[in-house]
Scaffold this motif. Structure first.
Motif, PDB file in Angstrom:
ATOM      1  N   ARG A 175      12.613 -12.845  31.332  1.00 38.79           N
ATOM      2  CA  ARG A 175      13.347 -11.664  30.767  1.00 38.79           C
ATOM      3  C   ARG A 175      12.694 -11.374  29.539  1.00 38.79           C
ATOM      4  NH1 ARG A 175      18.257 -12.833  32.080  1.00 38.79           N
ATOM      5  NH2 ARG A 175      18.152 -11.855  33.965  1.00 38.79           N
TER       6      ARG A 175
ATOM      7  N   ARG B 171      11.121  -5.808  39.899  1.00 39.44           N
ATOM      8  CA  ARG B 171      12.202  -5.021  40.531  1.00 39.44           C
ATOM      9  C   ARG B 171      11.617  -3.894  41.098  1.00 39.44           C
ATOM     10  NH1 ARG B 171      16.035  -4.756  36.416  1.00 39.44           N
ATOM     11  NH2 ARG B 171      16.382  -6.951  36.644  1.00 39.44           N
TER      12      ARG B 171
ATOM     13  N   LEU C  63      21.339 -18.821  40.528  1.00 38.49           N
ATOM     14  CA  LEU C  63      21.976 -17.666  40.581  1.00 38.49           C
ATOM     15  C   LEU C  63      22.815 -17.479  39.248  1.00 38.49           C
ATOM     16  CD1 LEU C  63      22.873 -15.226  42.410  1.00 38.49           C
ATOM     17  CD2 LEU C  63      25.011 -16.620  42.834  1.00 38.49           C
TER      18      LEU C  63
ATOM     19  N   ALA D 180      20.847 -16.449  36.111  1.00 40.27           N
ATOM     20  CA  ALA D 180      20.393 -15.175  36.060  1.00 40.27           C
ATOM     21  C   ALA D 180      21.091 -14.089  35.212  1.00 40.27           C
ATOM     22  CB  ALA D 180      20.092 -14.497  37.568  1.00 40.27           C
ATOM     23  N   LEU D 181      22.291 -14.447  34.996  1.00 35.74           N
ATOM     24  CA  LEU D 181      23.098 -13.455  34.295  1.00 35.74           C
ATOM     25  C   LEU D 181      22.659 -13.003  32.874  1.00 35.74           C
ATOM     26  CD1 LEU D 181      26.265 -15.371  32.847  1.00 35.74           C
ATOM     27  CD2 LEU D 181      24.114 -16.345  32.804  1.00 35.74           C
ATOM     28  N   SER D 182      22.686 -11.820  32.721  1.00 34.12           N
ATOM     29  CA  SER D 182      21.966 -11.099  31.563  1.00 34.12           C
ATOM     30  C   SER D 182      22.793 -10.851  30.324  1.00 34.12           C
ATOM     31  CB  SER D 182      21.315 -10.070  31.901  1.00 34.12           C
ATOM     32  OG  SER D 182      22.086  -9.039  32.368  1.00 34.12           O
ATOM     33  N   PHE D 183      23.808 -12.059  29.919  1.00 33.48           N
ATOM     34  CA  PHE D 183      24.446 -11.676  28.545  1.00 33.48           C
ATOM     35  C   PHE D 183      23.359 -11.609  27.706  1.00 33.48           C
ATOM     36  CE2 PHE D 183      27.673 -13.430  31.461  1.00 33.48           C
ATOM     37  CZ  PHE D 183      28.486 -12.316  31.135  1.00 33.48           C
TER      38      PHE D 183
ATOM     39  N   ASP E 268      21.738  -9.098  40.446  1.00 32.12           N
ATOM     40  CA  ASP E 268      20.534  -8.606  39.341  1.00 32.12           C
ATOM     41  C   ASP E 268      19.869  -7.488  39.490  1.00 32.12           C
ATOM     42  OD1 ASP E 268      19.069 -10.220  37.258  1.00 32.12           O
ATOM     43  OD2 ASP E 268      17.400  -9.435  38.554  1.00 32.12           O
TER      44      ASP E 268
END
Lengths: 230, 222, 48
Positions: free
Chosen positions: B81, B90, B152, B155-158, B222
Motif C-alpha cells: 500500500r 488494479r 482477506l 486487505a482492509l484500508s483503514f 479491495d
C-alpha cells in the motif's frame, strides 16, 4: 401497495402497533400464561428470551442481505440499513444472553453453560460488534471501508453454521455434566403466548431498525450538506 | 480471461512478494521472535516446566500460532500500500483474485517457515514428541485456512493506526472453528483424545471454505 | 436470591434495554435534525 408507501407508514402505524403489541405481550407473559409446573414463574423469562434470540438472528440476517445489496448497487442507503440492523441485532443478542443467564441460574444452577447455541450466540455478538466498531471507526462516506465491512458482515454471517458445528462437536466429544433440559413440547396456552411474544418482539426489532436507518440516513445527509457548504 | 497469463502472473507475483519479504527482514523476524517469546511466557504462566503438560500443549501451541499469525498478517499489505503497488495492480490486466492468491501463498510460506522451528523448539523445551509428521500436516492445513482468511481481512484500508488494532478483533471470532479443530486434532495426534478424524475433516472444510469465499470476495472488497 | 427475583431482573433488563435504545436514538435524531436545520438556515441567510 408498493414498498415505498408501506415504508411511509413507519411513523403513523408502526409506533402505536408496536406499543400495543409489546404491552399486551408483557401482560400475557406475566399474568395470563399458566405457571410452569416444574420451573415455576422463572419460566416466564422464555417469553422474552426466545423472541429476543429470533429478533437478533433476523437483524443479523438483514445486515448480511443489506451488505450484499450494497456490494451490488454501491448505494449507501443499504450500508445505512446494514449498520442499523447490526446495532439492533447486538442489543437483542445481549438481551438474549442476559435473560438466558438469569433463567439458567435458578434452573440449571449456573449462569453460563458452554452449550453450542449459547456459545454461538456469544461469538455472533463478537463478530457483529467488530463489524460495527470497524464501520463506525471511519468516515461515513468512505466507500472502501464500507465495502470491506460489507464483505466482513457477509463472511461473518456465513461463518455461523461452521462455528455452531465446531462448538457442538467440541462439547459432545468432551465429557460434560448432564444438564436437565426443558421439555420442548409446550402446552397450547404457553405456545400461543410464545408465538404472540415472538410476533411482538419482531415488530419491535423492525421498528428499531427503521428508526436506526432513519438516523443513519440523516447523518449521511448532514455529511453531504457539510461537504457542500465547505 | 487468459488463464495461462493469469497463472504466470500468480507465480511471478508470489515469487516477487516472497523475495521482498526475505529482503525486508523486519516483518518475519519480529513474528518469529514474538512466537518464541510467547512460548516462553506461556511456560512461565502455566508452569509448563513441571508436571504433565501434554494436555495443555495443543492449546499453547495454537494460541501462539494464532497471535503470531495476526502479527504477520497485519503487516502483509503494508509495503504494497505504501509503495502504491495495489493501485498499479488494479489498473493492470491481472485479476484481483490472482493478487489475493499470491498474497495468501506468500503469507502461508512465511507463517509455515516460522511455525516449523517453533514446533521443533517446543519439542526440545517440553520433552514431548511434537515434531511428528501428522502434527506437521495439521499445522500446514490449519495455517492454510488461517492465512486465506486473515489475508482477506488484512486487505482492509483503514488508517494505518486502527488496521493493526482491528485485525485481531475481526479475525479471532471468525477463527473459532479453526482453533477448536486444530487444538483437538493436535491433542488426538498426541494421544490425548481418541478420535482426530472429524477434526481433520473440519480443518479441510474450513480451509476450502475460507479460500473459496475469500477468493470470491476479495475483488469486491479491495 | 429467590426465583421470582430472577424473573423480575430479566424483565427489567429487557425493558431497560429497549427504552435505552429508543432514548439514545431519539436524542441522536434530534441533534442531527437541529444541526441540519442550522446549516440550512445559515446558508439561506448567506444567500439573501
Amino acid at each position: 401497495m408498493n414498498l415505498n408507501t408501506l415504508y411511509n407508514l413507519r411513523w403513523t402505524v408502526l409506533p402505536p402497533v408496536v406499543g400495543v403489541a409489546i404491552t399486551v405481550m408483557a401482560g400475557l407473559a406475566l399474568v395470563s400464561a399458566p405457571t410452569e409446573v416444574v420451573e415455576g414463574d422463572v419460566q416466564r423469562l422464555l417469553y422474552v428470551h426466545l423472541p429476543s434470540a429470533l429478533a437478533s438472528y433476523l437483524s443479523f440476517g438483514i445486515t448480511a442481505v443489506c451488505s450484499a445489496l450494497f456490494l451490488i448497487t454501491r448505494d449507501f442507503k443499504w450500508d445505512a440499513g446494514a449498520q442499523a440492523a447490526a446495532l439492533v441485532g447486538l442489543i437483542f443478542t445481549a438481551l438474549t444472553l442476559i435473560t438466558g443467564a438469569l433463567w439458567g441460574r435458578p434452573i440449571w444452577g449456573v449462569y453460563w453453560q458452554w452449550d453450542p447455541r449459547i456459545t454461538t450466540t456469544l461469538i455472533l455478538f463478537l463478530i457483529f460488534a467488530a463489524y460495527l466498531v470497524a464501520r463506525k471507526s471511519s468516515e461515513l462516506d468512505n466507500e472502501r471501508v464500507a465495502r470491506f465491512c460489507s464483505v466482513y458482515a457477509i463472511i461473518g454471517f456465513l461463518d455461523v453454521p461452521l462455528i455452531h458445528m465446531s462448538v457442538r462437536w467440541w462439547r459432545t466429544l468432551h465429557p460434560q455434566p448432564i444438564v436437565s433440559r426443558l421439555d420442548p413440547a409446550l402446552p397450547t396456552e404457553m405456545l400461543l403466548v410464545t408465538l404472540f411474544s415472538v410476533a411482538a418482539v419482531l415488530l419491535v426489532a423492525v421498528w428499531f431498525i427503521v428508526l436506526g436507518v432513519e438516523t443513519e440516513l440523516l447523518s449521511q445527509r448532514l455529511l453531504k450538506i457539510k461537504g457542500r457548504v465547505r | 480471461m487468459d488463464l495461462a497469463y493469469q497463472y504466470s502472473c500468480l507465480i511471478s507475483l508470489t515469487v516477487a512478494d516472497l523475495k521482498l519479504t526475505w529482503r525486508e527482514k523486519s516483518a518475519w523476524l519480529t513474528t518469529a521472535l514474538f512466537a518464541c517469546a510467547a512460548l516462553l511466557i506461556y511456560s512461565f504462566a502455566l508452569d509448563l516446566a513441571s508436571g504433565v503438560v501434554v494436555s495443555l500443549l495443543p492449546g499453547v501451541i495454537w494460541t501462539v500460532f494464532l497471535f503470531a499469525g495476526i502479527f504477520s498478517a497485519s503487516q502483509s499489505f503494508h509495503a504494497d500500500r505504501e509503495n502504491g503497488v495495489l493501485d498499479a495492480l488494479r489498473i493492470s490486466p491481472v485479476h484481483p483474485t490472482i493478487v489475493y492468491l499470491s498474497k495468501t501463498i506468500s503469507n502461508f510460506v512465511q507463517l509455515a517457515a516460522i511455525q516449523i522451528p517453533v514446533l521443533l523448539g517446543a519439542t526440545v523445551l517440553f520433552n514431548e514428541d511434537i515434531f511428528q509428521i501428522n502434527i506437521i500436516m495439521i499445522v500446514l492445513l490449519g495455517t492454510l485456512g488461517y492465512c486465506s482468511l486473515t489475508t482477506l481481512l488484512s486487505a482492509l484500508s483503514f488508517g494505518s493506526k486502527s488496521t493493526n488494532l482491528m485485525l485481531p478483533v475481526m479475525a479471532l471470532p471468525l477463527l473459532v472453528p479453526l482453533l477448536i479443530a486444530c487444538v483437538e486434532a493436535t491433542a488426538s495426534a498426541l494421544d490425548e483424545t481418541p478420535d482426530g478424524a472429524p477434526w481433520m475433516m473440519l480443518l479441510v472444510l474450513f480451509a476450502i471454505w475460507t479460500t473459496l469465499i475469500s477468493a470470491l470476495m476479495f475483488p469486491l472488497a479491495d | 436470591m429467590s426465583a421470582i427475583n430472577f424473573l423480575f431482573a430479566g424483565f427489567a433488563v429487557f425493558w431497560a434495554g429497549l427504552f435505552t435504545y429508543l432514548i439514545i436514538l431519539q436524542l441522536r435524531i434530534r441533534t442531527l435534525r437541529t444541526e441540519i436545520e442550522q446549516i440550512e438556515n445559515d446558508q439561506e441567510s448567506d444567500d439573501s
